[in-house]
Scaffold this active site. Structure first.
Site, PDB file in Angstrom:
ATOM      1  N   HIS A  63      -2.332   1.477  -3.952  1.00 17.70           N
ATOM      2  CA  HIS A  63      -2.078   0.447  -5.001  1.00 17.70           C
ATOM      3  C   HIS A  63      -0.557   1.032  -5.709  1.00 17.70           C
ATOM      4  CE1 HIS A  63      -2.638  -1.081  -8.943  1.00 17.70           C
ATOM      5  NE2 HIS A  63      -3.677  -1.919  -8.317  1.00 17.70           N
ATOM      6  N   ASP A  91     -11.077  -2.928  -4.452  1.00 15.10           N
ATOM      7  CA  ASP A  91     -11.597  -3.510  -3.273  1.00 15.10           C
ATOM      8  C   ASP A  91     -12.351  -2.950  -2.383  1.00 15.10           C
ATOM      9  OD1 ASP A  91     -10.628  -6.417  -4.374  1.00 15.10           O
ATOM     10  OD2 ASP A  91      -8.706  -5.765  -3.722  1.00 15.10           O
TER      11      ASP A  91
HETATM   12  N1  CMC Z   1      -2.734   1.508   4.894  1.00 13.61           N
HETATM   13  C1  CMC Z   1      -1.896   2.485   5.348  1.00 13.61           C
HETATM   14  N2  CMC Z   1      -0.533   2.607   4.998  1.00 13.61           N
HETATM   15  C2  CMC Z   1      -0.387   2.209   3.619  1.00 13.61           C
HETATM   16  C3  CMC Z   1      -1.194   1.543   2.973  1.00 13.61           C
HETATM   17  C4  CMC Z   1      -2.546   1.328   3.354  1.00 13.61           C
HETATM   18  N3  CMC Z   1      -3.545   0.595   2.889  1.00 13.61           N
HETATM   19  N4  CMC Z   1      -0.840   1.194   1.788  1.00 13.61           N
HETATM   20  C5  CMC Z   1       0.417   1.681   1.761  1.00 13.61           C
HETATM   21  N5  CMC Z   1       0.702   2.244   2.816  1.00 13.61           N
HETATM   22  C6  CMC Z   1       1.950   2.983   3.121  1.00 13.61           C
HETATM   23  C7  CMC Z   1       3.039   1.946   3.449  1.00 13.61           C
HETATM   24  O1  CMC Z   1       3.012   1.794   4.739  1.00 13.61           O
HETATM   25  C8  CMC Z   1       4.187   2.693   2.862  1.00 13.61           C
HETATM   26  O2  CMC Z   1       4.642   3.757   3.879  1.00 13.61           O
HETATM   27  P1  CMC Z   1       6.095   4.130   3.942  1.00 13.61           P
HETATM   28  O3  CMC Z   1       6.461   4.652   2.598  1.00 13.61           O
HETATM   29  O4  CMC Z   1       6.187   4.991   5.056  1.00 13.61           O
HETATM   30  O5  CMC Z   1       6.908   2.866   4.279  1.00 13.61           O
HETATM   31  C9  CMC Z   1       3.633   3.549   1.695  1.00 13.61           C
HETATM   32  O6  CMC Z   1       2.282   3.465   1.931  1.00 13.61           O
HETATM   33  C10 CMC Z   1       3.924   2.747   0.380  1.00 13.61           C
HETATM   34  O7  CMC Z   1       3.408   1.209   0.343  1.00 13.61           O
HETATM   35  P2  CMC Z   1       4.117   0.138  -0.148  1.00 13.61           P
HETATM   36  O8  CMC Z   1       3.430  -1.154   0.558  1.00 13.61           O
HETATM   37  O9  CMC Z   1       5.570   0.346  -0.189  1.00 13.61           O
HETATM   38  O10 CMC Z   1       3.406   0.090  -1.493  1.00 13.61           O
HETATM   39  P3  CMC Z   1       3.114  -0.999  -2.743  1.00 13.61           P
HETATM   40  O11 CMC Z   1       3.079  -0.353  -3.978  1.00 13.61           O
HETATM   41  O12 CMC Z   1       4.440  -2.050  -2.388  1.00 13.61           O
HETATM   42  O13 CMC Z   1       1.699  -1.869  -2.038  1.00 13.61           O
HETATM   43  C11 CMC Z   1      -0.528  -2.425  -1.903  1.00 13.61           C
HETATM   44  C12 CMC Z   1       0.774  -1.556  -2.655  1.00 13.61           C
HETATM   45  C13 CMC Z   1      -1.712  -2.283  -2.553  1.00 13.61           C
HETATM   46  C14 CMC Z   1       0.018  -3.706  -1.595  1.00 13.61           C
HETATM   47  C15 CMC Z   1      -0.537  -1.598  -0.444  1.00 13.61           C
HETATM   48  O14 CMC Z   1      -1.097  -0.182  -0.609  1.00 13.61           O
HETATM   49  C16 CMC Z   1      -1.335  -2.352   0.494  1.00 13.61           C
HETATM   50  O15 CMC Z   1      -1.096  -3.112   1.279  1.00 13.61           O
HETATM   51  N6  CMC Z   1      -2.715  -2.002   0.533  1.00 13.61           N
HETATM   52  C17 CMC Z   1      -3.882  -2.639   1.409  1.00 13.61           C
HETATM   53  C18 CMC Z   1      -4.096  -3.765   0.659  1.00 13.61           C
HETATM   54  C19 CMC Z   1      -4.988  -3.825  -0.718  1.00 13.61           C
HETATM   55  O16 CMC Z   1      -6.110  -2.968  -0.694  1.00 13.61           O
HETATM   56  N7  CMC Z   1      -4.763  -4.491  -1.640  1.00 13.61           N
HETATM   57  C20 CMC Z   1      -5.543  -4.556  -2.965  1.00 13.61           C
HETATM   58  C21 CMC Z   1      -4.647  -3.945  -4.187  1.00 13.61           C
HETATM   59  S1  CMC Z   1      -5.827  -3.597  -5.508  1.00 13.61           S
HETATM   60  C22 CMC Z   1      -6.489  -4.803  -6.230  1.00 13.61           C
HETATM   61  C23 CMC Z   1      -5.509  -5.985  -6.245  1.00 13.61           C
HETATM   62  O17 CMC Z   1      -4.509  -5.859  -6.569  1.00 13.61           O
HETATM   63  O18 CMC Z   1      -6.078  -7.228  -6.052  1.00 13.61           O
END
Ligand code: CMC
Length: 431
Positions: A308, A366
């Site tokens: 998140h 989720d």
């Molecule tokens: N699985 C594996 N690695 C992950 C994941 C994951 N679910 N989420 C983040 N990472 C890693 C990512 O690769 C990155 O690594 P590095 O620093 O080495 O590049 C690091 O963690 C930070 O991730 P980010 O994408 O820069 O973080 P963000 O804040 O931009 O993204 C997120 C947040 C929720 C989009 C992301 O965690 C994600 O894609 N999660 C899976 C989708 C998901 O479950 N979304 C629902 C969010 S909660 C409800 C809602 O908002 O609707």
């Protein structure tokens, strides 16, 4: 408007600029850079808005490090255990918990707006039966502005209020109709003797050929799912609603924009993607393979329902949702549901793995919601529409808050241009 109580100094090319520091009621201080461009001729660069507050808001507060979520000051755990969705809608919209008379009046107003314009039934019939219910919802909610002309004037407080009530009341009807249409069953009209969640279950699962009795376990679980999704401050879809609304667009168009944004798998679409992932994993012995894939940056695979932007400790909604999954599946006599077993083991393994620990990745809202929704009988394609109908109150509360602001401005980010410098046009014969 929050007053600045001290200032920071930015020094650039030998000149100093004072940046007022604003202190919110809760959360980190905020640097006020509104005059920066006019005074210093520079922009700030913050793709993804990781460090930018785009508005003042009094609705929801999240402390990502403490795993805390407050709506109008009340912790989500207390609301989820002691309140109900419609009471929470009142709280989000008007700022305080209602007294008994206010609640009765509000419930009655919402309940009497649950039917949609009869002509809308024809509108649904224009869609292909195999359309994703989110595709149908984006279209139909946008089309509400073609049906409810008497609540489009955003400068009229009463019309804004009517639009809010209409959307909270009709979104479950629209989501249920999208579902019924996709399975080839007749639309089921709302039944106002039922509760808000009970009515939604009725519109989804009743058929004219049989009597339908709402299962109280599922009704309570549905209400809780709605509460856990009701608002989440300035997330992507809420910011989309605010940005669309900042141009003066009508509320139905703005909420349709929010629904479109919610659909993506990084946001509300993650509940569908998560359940599909759990099904694909299938058995506990395959979990290490998927953990390895999630850690491998070249795989393009992420653990859905994990991570998140704001929560870096745990997502309090996920905690309540997990308890709810245990309770509901237990009461339904399916506590040994294989997907719940896979989810729990996946969570356990991921939370003891350095990759997930170091990146502070925890299950989000989720992760467990799909397991409950599936046990209720919903297909995965309905998970995100259920998120959308629950989030509508949050979107509309945030939209109303923005429109009521005196100095509200159109949202208009700037950019860091990386294209060609100025050049002269060359006629096609000389290229
Ligand atoms: N699985 C594996 N690695 C992950 C994941 C994951 N679910 N989420 C983040 N990472 C890693 C990512 O690769 C990155 O690594 P590095 O620093 O080495 O590049 C690091 O963690 C930070 O991730 P980010 O994408 O820069 O973080 P963000 O804040 O931009 O993204 C997120 C947040 C929720 C989009 C992301 O965690 C994600 O894609 N999660 C899976 C989708 C998901 O479950 N979304 C629902 C969010 S909660 C409800 C809602 O908002 O609707």
């Amino acid at each position: 408007m929050t007053e600045a109580n001290r200032s920071a100094t930015l020094t650039l090319d030998g000149k100093s600029y004072s940046l007022p520091v604003m202190s919110p009621v809760l959360g980190p201080d905020v640097l006020d850079i509104r005059k920066l461009y006019a005074e210093a001729d520079v922009f700030t660069f913050d793709p993804g808005f990781t460090s930018t507050a785009a508005c003042e808001s009094a609705i929801t507060f999240i402390d990502g490090d403490a795993g805390e979520l407050l709506h109008r000051g009340y912790p989500i755990e207390q609301l989820a255990n002691q309140s109900n969705f419609l009471e929470m809608c009142f709280l989000l919209l008007y700022g305080e918990l209602p007294n008994a008379a206010q609640l009765e009046d509000f419930v009655s107003r919402v309940t009497r707006h649950t039917m949609v314009h009869e002509q809308m039934h024809n509108f649904f019939r224009g869609f292909r039966r195999d359309a994703h219910p989110m595709a149908t919802m984006v279209g139909v909610v946008g089309a509400m502005s073609a049906f409810y002309h008497d609540s489009l004037d955003i400068n009229d407080e009463w019309q804004r209020e009517v639009a809010a009530i209409r959307m909270i009341a009709k979104l479950p009807t629209i989501a249920a109709m999208a579902y019924k249409y996709s399975v080839g069953q007749p639309f089921v009209y709302p039944k106002n003797s039922l509760s808000y969640p009970g009515n939604f279950l009725h519109m989804c699962f009743a058929v004219p050929a049989e009597d339908f009795v709402v299962n109280p376990i599922l009704e309570k679980a549905m209400d809780r799912i709605m509460m856990l999704h009701a608002d989440h401050e300035q997330n992507a879809s809420t910011s989309t609603v605010r940005l669309a609304g900042s141009s003066g667009a009508n509320p139905f168009a703005c909420i349709a924009a929010g629904i479109a944004c919610l659909w993506g798998p990084a946001h509300g679409g993650a509940n569908q993607a998560c359940l599909e992932m759990l099904r694909e994993i299938g058995t506990v012995d395959r979990i290490p393979e998927y953990i390895a894939k999630a850690k491998d940056k070249t795989s393009g695979f992420r653990l859905m329902g994990f991570g998140h932007r704001v929560y870096k400790n745990f997502d309090p909604r996920a905690k309540v949702m997990k308890e709810s999954a245990d309770e509901v599946l237990g009461l339904l006599g399916i506590a040994n549901n294989p997907l719940l077993q896979v989810a729990k083991e996946l969570e356990r393994i991921a939370l003891s793995d350095d990759y997930f620990i170091s990146k502070k990745l925890y299950p989000n809202v989720d992760f467990y919601s799909g397991i409950i929704l599936e046990a209720m009988g919903f297909p995965t394609s309905m998970f995100t529409p259920i998120f959308a109908l629950s989030r509508t109150v949050g979107w509309i509360s945030q939209w109303k808050e923005m429109i009521a602001e005196k100095n509200q401005k159109i949202g208009r980010p700037r950019q860091l241009y990386i294209g060609e410098p100025k050049r002269d046009y060359v006629d096609v014969r000389h290229r």
